[in-house]
Structure formats: structure tokens, C-alpha cells
Design a protein around this motif. Sequence first.
Motif, PDB file in Angstrom:
ATOM      1  N   PHE A  30       1.334   4.367 -56.303  1.00 50.38           N
ATOM      2  CA  PHE A  30       0.147   4.895 -55.863  1.00 50.38           C
ATOM      3  C   PHE A  30      -0.615   3.758 -55.233  1.00 50.38           C
ATOM      4  O   PHE A  30      -1.748   4.202 -54.629  1.00 50.38           O
ATOM      5  N   CYS A  34      -3.175   4.358 -52.063  1.00 46.20           N
ATOM      6  CA  CYS A  34      -4.615   4.137 -51.883  1.00 46.20           C
ATOM      7  C   CYS A  34      -5.025   3.171 -50.985  1.00 46.20           C
ATOM      8  O   CYS A  34      -5.772   3.239 -50.393  1.00 46.20           O
ATOM      9  N   GLU A 158      -3.113   4.741 -60.081  1.00 46.40           N
ATOM     10  CA  GLU A 158      -2.970   6.186 -60.094  1.00 46.40           C
ATOM     11  C   GLU A 158      -4.089   6.820 -60.500  1.00 46.40           C
ATOM     12  O   GLU A 158      -4.556   8.085 -60.010  1.00 46.40           O
ATOM     13  N   TYR A 161      -5.888   7.008 -57.213  1.00 49.04           N
ATOM     14  CA  TYR A 161      -5.514   8.127 -56.432  1.00 49.04           C
ATOM     15  C   TYR A 161      -5.760   9.556 -56.971  1.00 49.04           C
ATOM     16  O   TYR A 161      -6.215  10.428 -55.888  1.00 49.04           O
TER      17      TYR A 161
END
Length: 508
Positions: A30, A34, A158, A161
Motif C-alpha cells: 500500500f 500511495c 493502508e 490508501y
Amino acid sequence: MDQRIISNIPEAYHVLESIPEKEPERQDYFLELCRTYVQQNLAEGRPLRYAIVTFGCQMNAYDSERMKGLLERMGYTEAPEEEADLVIFNTCTVRENANQRLYGHLGQLKPRKLKNRNLLIGICGCMMQQPEVVEYIRKSFSFVDILFGTYNLHRLPELIYVRLFEEKHAIEILPAPKEHVEIKGAKRKFPFKSGVNIMYGCNNFCTYCIVPYVRGRERSRTPEDVLQDIRELVQDGVREIMLLGQNVNSYGTNFMEHSRIIDENPEYGFPELLEDVCQIPGLDRIRFMTSHPKDLSDRLIDVIRRNPKVCRHIHLPMQAGSSEVLRKMNRRYTKEQYLELVAKIRRGLPDISLTTDIMIGFPGETEEDFQNTLDVVRKAEFDQAYTFIYSRRTGTPAAEWEQVPEDVVKDRFRRLLDVVNSIAHKRCGRFEGQTAEVLAEEINAQDPGLLTGRMGNNLLVHFPGDPSEIGQLVQVKLTKSHGFYYTGEQVPTGASSGSEETKEAEEE
């Protein structure tokens, strides 16, 4: 508030077989997504910037350094809060004023958020482990994008994200740690010194303290992991290490993973870990924080005495000088036991500097109780005392007890400061005229011709120097004491007649 609880990963994620299930590989995945987003903005001429605002203790500061490392790997660059595209508040909840400071920051950010919907705001840390606080923020500050607690800092990529790509608010508050994932690659404030967590949580349950409820029970990292982290930091140029834990003296409780060292030595605790850290080549200074008086052992005093790398400074929170107040606090020592421990430390370590925490206004505190606190301060002669007024914390036993009137508390607090400052001024001044080893840390904020550094006992020293010396250990003659810090002059290497610790030990 448009929100999404993601404590359980949505099934849709598992359709994509490329997403790893295990950590830290999952967050690396993740993080790269990003990073792609950040790079696209950079290509469009809009570099993305972040700010992390930290409240609270040294452990919070260390957590913020680790999150900064994650964000910089994503491609974000650090900026002041008012210029950032992503602002994260790492919160503390030990005292009420920290809560109010957070709410003040959020209030100031609201107009910016209304004008710029791309501004992301996140909150993490100890406050987020209190359900009533989370609910208050959801209702009163619905523009906050990301909320997470103390057990899942590693999942920051995460969470970002989800907010960026799914355009949903990300809220993940875990009631207890599911797994431990150590975040590597922290962005340190000082490249030459760093904190290292050796344990998490607290088992003491002092009746005024919220920490066990928001940081969880004690969990110790294995010696192998701690030592490996320190070796890597030393290879990266770190010269001073701060070993961190809510109560480092109880290190050895509930190890997170299997340890060969523990198999071979079931009695392995903090003194043994400290001794092993001392053996790491290239490491010049070792500090630790915090020590609970009930657990400070003779073995630890002996290890410090035999190892000059360990800084001659112990922070030993007293909290109160009345045995009755200490009993109500659930501190598990008396006034007499605390003073005996101080005497034992000074006998074994005559060059030690002792600092402490003192609380005024604990529920039910009487004038006699307060006089006992002053008596301990006078007898212990602390080099410095961090004094504070009791702060009522919902969810702790003491919050339900009868509170001391505010005017009485303020009067006692003023009287305590007078005694503390007088003693600390005298203690600080005992090194005047001596030469000390000082770690040069930064250019002085008021005078760019000066450097600012710390002695082994943690006292600040301001002295003329060149910026190229930052991160180096230099010899400084302490020409004048100013109560809580020194001004001095550098002396050539080899010209010193000994550090302040050595001199004091010889004199005693």
C-alpha cells in the motif's frame, strides 16, 4: 460522517492476489500505491507535504519519527502544519490540557479543510483508544479523515490508501494488539541519537493513570530484536540510544516472540539487556526511561556502576511523598522505601543525577500529605523535578474520588516550585568550573554562534562551536551555571581533567 470501519480487511481486497496477507509486506504494497499518487502530484507541479504534531511522552515522539519515515518513503516531504497537505496529530491523554490542545488545532484547521477538500487530517495515539473521545471527534470534527490508535501505527499506509483511493473515511481502533510489527526507517530529529522501544504497555494501574487502558498490558520485545535494532542504528551513525518503556525496570514481561537468549537465561531482565547493549561497538551513550521505583534493582545499580557508557542520570518518578497518598495511588512503595532507594542509588552511584515527577492535588491530599512531599524533596535533593497538577481522567478510579479545591492545589503547587527550584539550582551549580563531556546537538536557537548540547546527566550546555561539530562528543569547561543549564567554553581534546561525573565521584 462518511466512514468505513476497516479493522477486518474488506473481502474485495482479497480478489487481487497481488496484495500480501502478512505484515510488513502488506503495508509495503500500500505504501507503493500511495507513493505513485504522490509522484503523480509531483509531476503535475504539486509536491505533497506532511506535518506530524506530537503531544506527550518520549514514546510518542519516537512513534512520530517512525510515522515520518513511512510518509517520506511514500514521497511526502515535511513542512509546517499550516503548509501541509496531510496533517497527523499523535495524541496524549495523560492530562486534560493535551486533549484541549488537540481540539484547538482541529478548530483552526476546519476553515482550511472547507476550502481545500484535498487536505487530509489524521489523528492517532493514546486519545484514540478512548471510545468516548473517538465518538466526540466523529460528531464534533466530522472533517477528520483518518483515526487510528496505539496498536496499529504500522498500518498507516493502508489507512491513507483507503482515504485517497476509496474516498472514504478510515477508522481503525483496535481494542488490543493483534500483532506486533516494528516500523523500520524512522526519520530521526537527530541523526546521531535515537530512541528504541524495548517494551510496550504497563501493568501497574496507578489509580490516576490512563496509560494501561490506552497502551495495553506489558509486552517485551526480545533481546535479539532490541540488540539488532541498536546495531543497525549505530551503523547508521547513531552514538546515543534511549531505551524506552513505560517501566523499563519490568522488562522481561510477556515476551512477544520466542527468544533463544531467554531460553538460556530465564532470569534475563532489564539489567541484563542494559549490559548487553553496553557491549555494542560504536555506541557511546545509553539512556533509559522510565524507571518505576518499586522495580529498580540492586543488579541495575551494579550494571550502571560498571559501565561508563550508561549516562549517570536516572529518572525516578516519586509522584507524592505521603505514604498514604502513595497507597491510594497504588504506587506500591512508601515514603521511607523511596528515600531508602534514593540513598542506595547514591551510595552505589555517587555521581548520579536524579530527576523525578511530582503530582500535586491528588484526590484527598491534605496539608500534612503535602508537607511529606516537601520533606522528600528536601531530603532527596533532586537535580530536577517535573511538577504537575493532578488531572482527572475519566475511567480511572481516582476520577470518582473527592477532588482537592483548585485554590488549595494552586497554592501548594507554587510552594512546591519554590522548594524544587531552589534545590535544583544548587544541584546544577555543583559542576561550575569543571570540564564535562558534552554531545553537541544543534545550533543554539538564540545565538547562531553557539552550539547546544547535553552532558551525561542530561543538563544543557551552551558553548561556542562550529556546526561541523554537531553529533560529536566534545570537552567543555562549564564556566557559569544558570540554574538549569550551563554556558561554557570548549577545551582541546586531552586537556580535560575529567568529566563532571568522575570529579564528583572522586570528591565523595
